[in-house]
Design a protein around this motif. Sequence first.
Motif, PDB file in Angstrom:
ATOM      1  N   GLN A 152      34.996 -12.239 -14.179  1.00 45.54           N
ATOM      2  CA  GLN A 152      34.164 -11.209 -13.580  1.00 45.54           C
ATOM      3  C   GLN A 152      34.968  -9.935 -13.346  1.00 45.54           C
TER       4      GLN A 152
ATOM      5  N   VAL B 113      30.713 -15.111  -5.644  1.00 46.27           N
ATOM      6  CA  VAL B 113      29.345 -15.231  -6.139  1.00 46.27           C
ATOM      7  C   VAL B 113      28.690 -16.449  -5.484  1.00 46.27           C
TER       8      VAL B 113
ATOM      9  N   ALA C 189      20.618 -14.758 -14.012  1.00 48.52           N
ATOM     10  CA  ALA C 189      21.265 -15.391 -15.161  1.00 48.52           C
ATOM     11  C   ALA C 189      20.271 -16.298 -15.848  1.00 48.52           C
TER      12      ALA C 189
ATOM     13  N   GLY D 195      28.356  -8.751 -13.667  1.00 49.77           N
ATOM     14  CA  GLY D 195      28.078 -10.169 -13.550  1.00 49.77           C
ATOM     15  C   GLY D 195      29.164 -10.996 -14.202  1.00 49.77           C
TER      16      GLY D 195
ATOM     17  N   PHE E 135      24.754 -13.713 -17.609  1.00 49.04           N
ATOM     18  CA  PHE E 135      24.435 -12.957 -16.415  1.00 49.04           C
ATOM     19  C   PHE E 135      23.993 -11.536 -16.757  1.00 49.04           C
TER      20      PHE E 135
ATOM     21  N   GLY F 132      23.204  -6.920 -12.761  1.00 42.78           N
ATOM     22  CA  GLY F 132      23.058  -6.921 -11.308  1.00 42.78           C
ATOM     23  C   GLY F 132      22.206  -5.792 -10.777  1.00 42.78           C
TER      24      GLY F 132
ATOM     25  N   PHE G 179      22.505 -10.970  -8.871  1.00 40.03           N
ATOM     26  CA  PHE G 179      22.617 -11.224 -10.308  1.00 40.03           C
ATOM     27  C   PHE G 179      21.581 -12.246 -10.742  1.00 40.03           C
TER      28      PHE G 179
END
Lengths: 116, 111
Positions: free
Chosen positions: B38, A43, A93, B43, A107, A110, A91
């Motif tokens: 995750q 990420v 958040a 997410g 989060f 997506g 994503f």
Amino acid sequence: EPEVTQTPSHQVTQMGQEVILRCVPISNHLYFYWYRQILGQKVEFLVSFYNNEISEKSEIFDDQFSVERPDGSNFTLKIRSTKLEDSAMYFCASSDHDGTGGGEQFFGPGTRLTVL
Amino acid sequence: LAKTTQPISMDSYEGQEVNITCSHNNIATNDYITWYQQFPSQGPRFIIQGYKTKVTNEVASLFIPADRKSSTLSLPRVSLSDTAVYYCLVGISTGGFKTIFGAGTRLFVKA
């Protein structure tokens, strides 16, 4: 339980086109973020946003990217001229913490962006 | 932001306790330690956060030694559904500003 939502779930676009990814953060949150994750990779932070302005941004977040909170609920990420390498999961958040002692980020599910 | 080092992957069996250690040698005085989980195509999800000693919630425990240069996430009695990537993050900015994810630890739980 409140949650972050994102639309669309999947966006397919042609190289060079503009895309807008939309997010609705949790309603009482003040801090908003965008991240991306290329398939199989980690990420990556793109940008954080507080008080209607960008707080921090990464080197990935160049002039092709912009963020906006057009009203009291939506938070958008715009990519002006998409490239093949922009294909990733994006994503959104949000958090309610003021950052002075850590905090939890929530989060969204997506948006998978595919650039052809 | 302090750099973190975690094992790339770990294997476990259902019902076992799993401990994932994260090294953060240059952690700063005001830094907190946060762990996220995750699942594929989802997410990250917050698991636990701490500053020192031990923190426990309904899903995990976080052990932080006195020097705070490492931390250990403990997952009691894992199940197949705990198969995921676990990220350790260090920094005061986990609440408000720049958040840097490392490569994470890929946990495989087997039957």
